[in-house]
Design an enzyme around this catalytic site. Structure first.
Site, PDB file in Angstrom:
ATOM      1  CB  SER A   1     -21.079  13.618  46.328  1.00  0.00           C
ATOM      2  OG  SER A   1     -20.988  14.137  45.019  1.00  0.00           O
TER       3      SER A   1
ATOM      4  CE1 TYR B   1     -23.996   9.546  44.431  1.00  0.00           C
ATOM      5  CE2 TYR B   1     -23.806  11.750  43.501  1.00  0.00           C
ATOM      6  CZ  TYR B   1     -23.238  10.681  44.169  1.00  0.00           C
ATOM      7  OH  TYR B   1     -21.930  10.748  44.583  1.00  0.00           O
TER       8      TYR B   1
END
Length: 288
Positions: free
Chosen positions: A167, A180
């Site tokens: 990501s 995250y």
């Protein structure tokens, strides 16, 4: 390079690929599996057996055996061999089960796409131990454990390609990302370590870093960030994310990510390793 060599540089004919987190109907893993299949690869697709509360954070959802069976049929319809194996990739024994299935059914392993991920995240002060544990197990440790399990078999075949679907949250920071973003940063770092360690065996390791991708979880994600005060409504949050891209504003599609992953697996990328390929429409240009 003549036309035949050019075709071969984009072909995965005769290759066997494992894709984790591959079942969701509008998910990146299913799209990646299809992109590899149309290039000729045979697929081993994995996901969870069912709705596991450890990973279904705030109702964002996880894969299931039923969805996995549908995904496998979609890939087979493209004209290649494919099998589905349910597994919790945070368990080394279950990783071993997937590897054994690939060897038994398809004869080897050439490609690993570590696509499965945990989307647990919150403000740091509100992050619980369970969030940290799930993020660490899924986003950071499991991809490394899976890579360690397949490398000996890639070595036997003269090399291979491992792609981490991470990501842009692993490259830049954003409020509310919590564990995250932290574990995605770690995944990018481990990609570089693996690229250095596995390179002498002609095993390439790279990361694809998506930005905002419209998948099965996107609407629920917008609701969560609205609840946390980032927007007055899910529609406003969605519009804000669409406007972040430098390219004409939209979310990425799973297919946008899949094409980038597939390229890194082809012979055309044979001298690319240890790199991060951003597929984000330019949202991470600032601060890059």
């Amino acid at each position: 390079m003549n036309i035949e060599e050019l075709r071969k540089s984009q072909s995965l004919e005769g290759k066997v690929a494992i894709v984790t987190g591959a079942s969701r109907p509008n998910g990146q893993g299913r799209a990646i599996s299809k992109a590899l299949a149309v290039r000729g690869a045979k697929l081993v697709m994995t996901d969870l057996e069912g709705d596991d509360p450890r990973y279904n954070y705030e109702g964002l959802g996880v894969g299931s055996s039923e969805e996995l069976a549908d995904a496998v049929e979609e890939v087979r319809a493209l004209g290649t061999d494919a099998i589905g194996v349910t597994a919790d990739i945070t368990d080394k024994a279950q990783i071993g089960k997937v590897v054994a299935a690939a060897l038994d059914a398809l004869g080897g392993i050439d490609i690993l796409v570590n696509n499965a991920g945990s989307v647990h995240g919150h403000f740091i002060a509100d992050t619980t131990d369970d969030m940290w544990d799930a993020s660490y197990r899924v986003n950071l440790k499991a991809p490394v454990d899976f890579a360690a399990a397949v490398v000996p078999h890639m070595r036997e075949r003269g090399g291979g390609s491992i792609v981490q679907n991470t990501s842009v949250a692993g490259l830049v920071a954003f409020a509310g990302g919590g564990c995250y973003s932290g574990t995605k940063h770690g995944a990018v770092g481990m990609m570089k370590v693996m690229a250095e360690e596995f390179g002498p065996d002609n095993i390439r390791v790279n990361a694809v870093c998506p930005g905002n991708v419209w998948t099965d979880i996107s609407r629920r994600e917008a609701e969560l960030f609205t609840e946390r005060g980032f927007a007055d409504s899910p529609e406003e949050f969605i519009q804000a994310l669409e406007s972040m891209a430098s390219l004409p504003g939209r979310y990425a599609t799973p297919e946008d990510i899949a094409e980038a992953v597939a390229f890194l697996c082809t012979p055309g990328a044979k001298f690319i390793t240890g790199t991060t390929l951003r597929v984000d429409g330019g949202i991470s240009i600032v601060g890059a």
